[in-house]
Design an enzyme around this catalytic site. Structure first.
Site, short mmCIF file in Angstrom:
data_model
loop_
_atom_site.label_atom_id
_atom_site.label_comp_id
_atom_site.label_asym_id
_atom_site.label_seq_id
_atom_site.Cartn_x
_atom_site.Cartn_y
_atom_site.Cartn_z
N CYS A 145 0.82 -1.21 0.00
CA CYS A 145 0.00 0.00 0.00
C CYS A 145 0.86 1.26 0.00
CB CYS A 145 -0.88 0.02 1.24
SG CYS A 145 -1.91 -1.42 1.40
N ARG A 152 5.03 0.02 -6.08
CA ARG A 152 4.93 -0.78 -4.86
C ARG A 152 3.96 -1.94 -5.05
NH1 ARG A 152 6.49 2.27 -0.02
NH2 ARG A 152 5.10 0.98 1.18
N TRP A 181 -3.12 -2.61 -1.46
CA TRP A 181 -2.77 -4.00 -1.78
C TRP A 181 -3.52 -4.83 -0.75
CZ3 TRP A 181 0.03 -8.16 0.42
CH2 TRP A 181 0.48 -9.12 -0.49
N ASN A 216 -1.71 2.32 5.93
CA ASN A 216 -0.88 1.16 5.60
C ASN A 216 -0.64 0.40 6.89
OD1 ASN A 216 -0.67 2.21 3.07
ND2 ASN A 216 1.53 2.64 3.16
N GLY A 217 -0.58 -0.93 6.80
CA GLY A 217 -0.32 -1.71 8.01
C GLY A 217 -1.51 -2.61 8.32
N GLU A 245 17.94 -17.68 -8.05
CA GLU A 245 17.57 -16.32 -8.41
C GLU A 245 17.07 -16.27 -9.87
OE1 GLU A 245 16.85 -13.80 -6.94
OE2 GLU A 245 17.10 -12.12 -8.31
N LYS A 287 13.38 -14.93 -10.81
CA LYS A 287 13.16 -13.81 -11.74
C LYS A 287 12.21 -14.22 -12.85
CE LYS A 287 14.14 -11.12 -10.00
NZ LYS A 287 14.83 -10.80 -8.79
N GLU A 340 8.52 -14.82 -11.55
CA GLU A 340 7.75 -13.69 -11.06
C GLU A 340 7.33 -12.72 -12.15
OE1 GLU A 340 9.65 -11.08 -8.19
OE2 GLU A 340 11.60 -11.45 -9.10
N HIS A 387 17.76 -36.47 -7.74
CA HIS A 387 17.07 -36.94 -6.53
C HIS A 387 15.57 -36.65 -6.59
CE1 HIS A 387 20.84 -38.03 -4.71
NE2 HIS A 387 21.32 -36.83 -5.01
N LYS A 389 6.29 -4.44 -4.08
CA LYS A 389 7.72 -4.13 -3.93
C LYS A 389 8.18 -4.29 -2.49
CE LYS A 389 11.71 -2.87 -5.38
NZ LYS A 389 12.43 -3.97 -6.04
C1 F6R Z 1 12.14 -10.59 -6.06
C2 F6R Z 1 11.97 -9.61 -5.00
C3 F6R Z 1 11.58 -10.11 -3.66
C4 F6R Z 1 12.35 -9.35 -2.57
C5 F6R Z 1 11.84 -9.78 -1.19
C6 F6R Z 1 12.63 -9.13 -0.07
O1 F6R Z 1 12.48 -9.97 -7.26
O2 F6R Z 1 12.11 -8.44 -5.20
O3 F6R Z 1 11.78 -11.47 -3.56
O4 F6R Z 1 13.71 -9.63 -2.72
O5 F6R Z 1 10.50 -9.43 -1.08
O6 F6R Z 1 12.52 -7.75 -0.11
P1 F6R Z 1 13.54 -6.83 0.69
O7 F6R Z 1 14.88 -7.03 0.11
O8 F6R Z 1 13.01 -5.44 0.48
O9 F6R Z 1 13.48 -7.26 2.12
#
Ligand code: F6R
Length: 595
Positions: A2, A27, A72, A98-99, A468, A472, A475, A491, A590
């Site tokens: 949010c 976000r 959100w 927010n929260g 990773e 990527k 997502e 396995h 985000k």
């Molecule tokens: C993936 C991504 C998320 C963040 C995760 C942690 O592309 O962005 O997996 O890495 O939500 O976020 P932070 O680093 O802000 O704690």
């Protein structure tokens, strides 16, 4: 997650609120709304994007004071009625939040018994009703009384028709005030206000601020406190696309600069407090690294780096799992990595570590974020604002922080140390060469985009890179992707190799090389196509794999940087090929401020 915005000043609030909301779109959100006061209070909201809300607004929506929100969903589905701002029974109060309010059910039942009526399924709606209940002419006091009844986390902005002020308050959720000239703004995140000001007050937990066009007064526990504005160095351009089609692509391309900035910053400080602290303490015990998502993958790479350079045991744990197990001792030195500094699971882990007496160093990208306030030491990454939901440059910046942190105090042969530092200085150029190969990578991505399942494999320091790469891809392109330690394929996952699921193999010229070669042959024997990342000059893998992407020669310790950049581009172009909303993938946010 949010986002909150607010405006009070001499100009019309509507376009400013909409612009600020658009700046917060990164976000992630599912609905949005604004409230503007100018003679009467008007609230407009819906489960739509900001651009669509703008189209829905009536021609006459005037007023020089207003608040806005991108939601959100947590309590109640994304819908018009659940979108913020929320109001009270009189229609005079509007609140954005927010929260999460943990005791909202009890508060709601109590308020209903007292005659209040509710329209939404949200926890937020109790706030305007509580403010209404406590209001006796003084809005600030009414908000303070409402907050005293609430349990949980919040950042809020409150607007009341007829009052030439906004009230803002925070607890465990970020909130800033942008200081302008004859106008002031509220936002949950700095990029929202950069078009209007670069002077910002970071509110602290339990702060309640009264904001007018002329000034800001902040109180904490009833006492006035002095919160000095700080100058933000991020520019509007930093937070804009700068000619790239997507923020993600821009951020991928910023990585040579991010590496250069880190090196420059560290060249002029021989050691930070955090470096010293870690090097002094780890001798006796272990390092525990915690993070979520991409930051966790950076932590996993960090484990190999710190173990090789410090020669101490390093443990990594998902911050989101740490609450359920995870031993610490008086000799545990913790490093928590979080780009946003607001991830709820990371904050919870820091609080637990501190309560158990472990010193915590936070590696984060966001100045004055919540994590920085509760850590013992802070190491800032040099990534600049990361707008795309998918993390790219922040991962590289986190690795750079870990490289520098460990190189300064490395317990290794001096010659090796010097050669690593020299290599590190060449890394921006090497990453640039990967970026220059973008078109080739895009062609491979077009092939990957045809599949519904993709595997990524790596060994050692490139095992987290496989994780990773898969994260990527899944997502942003919505292709099902799994990352595996190459030795684990046989396995179980082998059962899925049917010739249709391609395998992306990350091969570095380290002591895992031969084993990786064997794994690629095993995959080929099951008819699955293999795309391998290989170092320039390698001709062996190309004979076994179906296709290769050649990466520049680097010390294996730094291979997670160049390889990850390749995989970021692979994911980006696969998602583009599939027509996905790359910067704002569905269901993702985000900054993940809920557990
Ligand atoms: C993936 C991504 C998320 C963040 C995760 C942690 O592309 O962005 O997996 O890495 O939500 O976020 P932070 O680093 O802000 O704690």
């Amino acid at each position: 997650m949010c986002g909150i915005v607010g405006y009070i000043g001499e100009r019309q609030a509507r376009p400013i609120l909409l612009n600020c909301l658009a700046r917060l779109e990164y976000r992630g959100y599912d609905s949005c709304g604004i409230a503007v006061a100018g003679g009467n209070l008007q609230v407009h909201k819906d489960a739509v994007r900001v651009e669509a809300l703008k189209e829905q607004l009536p021609r006459r929506l005037e007023g020089k004071i207003g608040i806005g929100h991108t939601r959100w969903a947590t309590h109640g589905e994304p819908s018009k009625v659940n979108a913020h701002p929320h109001g009270d029974c009189t229609g005079k109060i509007a609140v954005v939040h927010n929260g999460v309010i943990h005791n909202y059910q009890q508060l709601r039942q109590k308020l209903i018994k007292e005659g209040h009526t509710f329209t939404s399924a949200t926890d937020t709606e109790v706030i305007p009703h509580l403010v209404e209940k406590h209001f006796d002419g003084d809005l600030e006091k009414a908000v303070a009384k409402a907050l005293a009844e609430m349990e949980g986390s919040y950042a809020i902005a409150v607007l009341m028709d007829g009052k030439a002020e906004l009230i803002a308050a925070r607890k465990d959720s970020p909130l800033i005030i942008g200081i302008g000239d004859g106008e002031n703004l509220i936002a949950s995140d700095v990029p929202a206000v950069l078009d209007y000001t670069s002077r910002v007050i970071y509110l602290e937990d339990d702060d309640i601020a009264v904001i007018t066009g002329e000034g800001v007064r902040v109180k904490k526990n009833g006492e006035t406190v002095d919160r000095k504005p700080q100058r933000v160095t991020w520019s509007v351009e930093d937070a804009q696309k700068g000619g790239y089609e997507h923020f993600m692509l821009k951020e991928i391309h910023e990585q040579p600069k991010v590496i250069r900035d880190t090196i420059r910053a560290n060249l002029y400080t021989d050691e930070t407090a955090a470096d010293r602290d870690i090097s002094e303490k780890v001798g006796a015990g272990e390092i525990l690294m915690l993070a979520c998502g991409t930051s966790y993958h950076a932590a996993m790479v960090g484990k190999y780096v710190l173990e090789q350079l410090f020669k101490v045991p390093v443990r990594t744990e998902l911050a989101s799992e740490f609450g359920y197990s995870g031993q610490t001792s008086s000799q545990t030195q913790a490093i928590v990595i979080t780009q946003s500094g607001e991830t709820a699971d990371a904050l919870k882990a820091i609080k637990r570590l501190r309560s158990e007496g472990c010193p915590v160093t936070v590696i984060t990208n966001v100045v004055s974020s919540s994590a920085t306030r509760i850590a013992d030491h802070v190491v800032y990454t040099m990534a600049g604002p990361e707008i795309s939901v998918a993390a790219t440059k922040s991962y590289t910046a986190q690795l750079m922080a870990l490289y520098w942190m460990s190189l300064f105090s490395a317990r290794i042969d001096l010659r090796r140390k010097d050669s690593l530092i020299m290599e590190l200085r060449q890394l921006p150029g090497k990453v640039q060469r990967v970026l220059d190969d973008e078109e080739t990578i895009a062609q491979h991505a077009a092939q990957i985009a045809k599949h519904d399942n993709v595997f990524f494999i790596g060994r050692g320091i490139n095992y987290p890179v496989a994780l990773e790469g898969a994260l990527k891809l899944k997502e942003i392109s919505y292709i099902h992707a799994e990352g595996y330690a190459a030795g684990e394929l046989k396995h179980g996952p082998f059962a899925l190799l049917n010739g249709k699921a391609p395998v992306v193999a990350i091969v570095a010229p380290d002591n895992n090389y031969e084993a990786m070669l064997t794994n690629i042959k095993e995959v080929k024997a099951r008819s699955s196509p293999v795309l391998a990342l290989v170092e320039e000059g390698d001709e062996v893998v190309a004979e076994v794999a179906d296709s290769v992407i050649v990466v520049p020669k680097v010390d294996p310790l730094f291979s997670p940087v160049v390889n990850a950049v390749v995989l970021q581009l692979l994911a980006y172009y696969a998602a583009k090929e599939r027509g996905c909303p790359i910067d704002f993938p569905r269901n993702l946010a985000k900054s993940v401020t809920v557990e």
